[in-house]
Design a protein around this motif. Structure first.
Motif, PDB file in Angstrom:
ATOM      1  N   LEU A 157       0.836  -1.199   0.000  1.00 32.78           N
ATOM      2  CA  LEU A 157       0.000   0.000   0.000  1.00 32.78           C
ATOM      3  C   LEU A 157       0.872   1.251   0.000  1.00 32.78           C
ATOM      4  O   LEU A 157       1.821   1.350   0.786  1.00 32.78           O
ATOM      5  N   ASP A 158       0.535   2.193  -0.864  1.00 33.85           N
ATOM      6  CA  ASP A 158       1.267   3.463  -0.935  1.00 33.85           C
ATOM      7  C   ASP A 158       0.343   4.562  -0.415  1.00 33.85           C
ATOM      8  O   ASP A 158      -0.632   4.918  -1.080  1.00 33.85           O
ATOM      9  N   GLU A 159       0.637   5.072   0.763  1.00 34.90           N
ATOM     10  CA  GLU A 159      -0.174   6.119   1.397  1.00 34.90           C
ATOM     11  C   GLU A 159      -1.668   5.742   1.407  1.00 34.90           C
ATOM     12  O   GLU A 159      -2.507   6.466   0.855  1.00 34.90           O
ATOM     13  N   PRO A 160      -2.031   4.638   2.038  1.00 36.31           N
ATOM     14  CA  PRO A 160      -3.405   4.138   1.940  1.00 36.31           C
ATOM     15  C   PRO A 160      -4.465   4.998   2.617  1.00 36.31           C
ATOM     16  O   PRO A 160      -5.656   4.834   2.327  1.00 36.31           O
ATOM     17  N   PHE A 161      -4.067   5.898   3.523  1.00 32.79           N
ATOM     18  CA  PHE A 161      -5.065   6.679   4.261  1.00 32.79           C
ATOM     19  C   PHE A 161      -5.386   8.019   3.602  1.00 32.79           C
ATOM     20  O   PHE A 161      -6.267   8.744   4.062  1.00 32.79           O
ATOM     21  N   VAL A 162      -4.681   8.339   2.512  1.00 33.66           N
ATOM     22  CA  VAL A 162      -4.926   9.602   1.815  1.00 33.66           C
ATOM     23  C   VAL A 162      -6.341   9.590   1.236  1.00 33.66           C
ATOM     24  O   VAL A 162      -6.732   8.666   0.523  1.00 33.66           O
ATOM     25  N   GLY A 163      -7.117  10.613   1.539  1.00 34.71           N
ATOM     26  CA  GLY A 163      -8.460  10.751   0.985  1.00 34.71           C
ATOM     27  C   GLY A 163      -9.548  10.041   1.769  1.00 34.71           C
ATOM     28  O   GLY A 163     -10.737  10.207   1.463  1.00 34.71           O
ATOM     29  N   LEU A 164      -9.179   9.254   2.770  1.00 38.21           N
ATOM     30  CA  LEU A 164     -10.194   8.553   3.560  1.00 38.21           C
ATOM     31  C   LEU A 164     -10.649   9.429   4.720  1.00 38.21           C
ATOM     32  O   LEU A 164      -9.833  10.085   5.371  1.00 38.21           O
ATOM     33  N   ASP A 165     -11.950   9.417   4.974  1.00 43.74           N
ATOM     34  CA  ASP A 165     -12.468  10.126   6.133  1.00 43.74           C
ATOM     35  C   ASP A 165     -12.094   9.354   7.392  1.00 43.74           C
ATOM     36  O   ASP A 165     -11.662   8.191   7.310  1.00 43.74           O
ATOM     37  N   PRO A 166     -12.198   9.976   8.576  1.00 50.00           N
ATOM     38  CA  PRO A 166     -11.755   9.302   9.814  1.00 50.00           C
ATOM     39  C   PRO A 166     -12.377   7.939  10.057  1.00 50.00           C
ATOM     40  O   PRO A 166     -11.697   7.013  10.505  1.00 50.00           O
ATOM     41  N   LYS A 167     -13.659   7.792   9.744  1.00 44.32           N
ATOM     42  CA  LYS A 167     -14.320   6.498   9.973  1.00 44.32           C
ATOM     43  C   LYS A 167     -13.765   5.432   9.034  1.00 44.32           C
ATOM     44  O   LYS A 167     -13.499   4.294   9.449  1.00 44.32           O
ATOM     45  N   ALA A 168     -13.583   5.805   7.764  1.00 43.63           N
ATOM     46  CA  ALA A 168     -13.039   4.856   6.790  1.00 43.63           C
ATOM     47  C   ALA A 168     -11.597   4.500   7.129  1.00 43.63           C
ATOM     48  O   ALA A 168     -11.176   3.355   6.971  1.00 43.63           O
ATOM     49  N   ALA A 169     -10.838   5.488   7.609  1.00 43.18           N
ATOM     50  CA  ALA A 169      -9.449   5.233   8.006  1.00 43.18           C
ATOM     51  C   ALA A 169      -9.408   4.238   9.163  1.00 43.18           C
ATOM     52  O   ALA A 169      -8.559   3.332   9.193  1.00 43.18           O
TER      53      ALA A 169
END
Length: 237
Positions: A157-169
């Motif tokens: 995974l390359d920067e997997p949390f980019v663009g995810l909202d807190p719940k999705a993260a």
């Protein structure tokens, strides 16, 4: 599961972007790959998954060379880039089924896992929509679901949390922990040092293409925070 031995990469004869990198990711490892922009993280990741060719060193997936056994290696892993480039003329469910067909996923397995992950990411009711209508975060969720339905042994995974909202993260973190608890391995880059410190059992820090430090998270950070260790390494170099 993943072995990187003396890997180096340069472009057009220029200075090496990555130089003599050695890392080992074992079954069950949730391994964070830390570095500033331009440190060589994405170059390394693209070489691992077979997108970038390289002349120096060796990269193995489950003891198979990515250069000599590319198809077999790719069957065992899944890659999610920081900016998923999906087929936007397809609907979400069409894209997932396309990936499922590529990997020969049975109908029962894909239905079960699509239902599980789409509900966890709360996009089940949007799978019939065109991907072109999705936000970046929704595309990221779709890419994650597509990566998981063939039950890979290794996630890159390359920067997997980019663009995810807190719940999705949060959902993704729980999925990552469960994946490794069940014997899978994850190697991922991130700029979010606090997340890496709390989530990863192992950490590698790269700067200007060179490995600065790696090992168990507790050992790497010692009595400091991961952020303090990273900033100190940057200052000292």
């Amino acid at each position: 599961m993943l072995e990187i031995n003396h890997f180096s990469k340069s472009f057009k004869g220029d200075k090496k972007v990555v130089e003599d990198l050695n890392l080992k990711v074992e079954a069950g490892d949730l391994y964070g790959f830390i570095g500033h922009n331009g440190a060589g993280k994405t170059t390394t990741i693209k070489a691992i998954v077979g997108i970038l060719d390289f002349e120096e060193g060796e990269i193995k997936i489950n003891n198979l060379s990515i250069k000599d056994n590319a198809v077999a290696c790719k069957q065992m892993m899944a890659y999610i880039p920081d900016n998923p480039d999906l087929y936007e003329h397809l609907t979400g469910i069409q894209y997932i089924n396309f990936i499922g067909d590529l990997f020969g996923v049975s109908q029962s397995q894909r239905e079960r896992l699509i239902s599980q992950y789409a509900n966890e990411f709360e996009i089940m009711d949007r799978l019939g929509d065109l991907i072109s209508s999705y936000s970046h975060g929704m595309k990221q969720k779709l890419a994650i679901i597509s990566a998981l339905i063939h039950k890979p042994k290794l996630l890159i995974l390359d920067e997997p949390f980019v663009g995810l909202d807190p719940k999705a993260a949060h959902t993704l973190k729980e999925i990552m922990k469960d994946f490794c608890a069940n014997g899978g391995s994850i190697f991922f880059s991130t700029h979010v040092l606090e997340v890496a410190e709390k989530l990863c059992n192992k950490i590698a820090i790269i700067k200007a293409g060179r490995l600065m430090m790696s090992g168990e998270t507790a050992t790497v950070k010692g009595t400091s925070s991961l952020e303090d260790v990273f900033l100190e390494l940057v200052r000292n170099e």
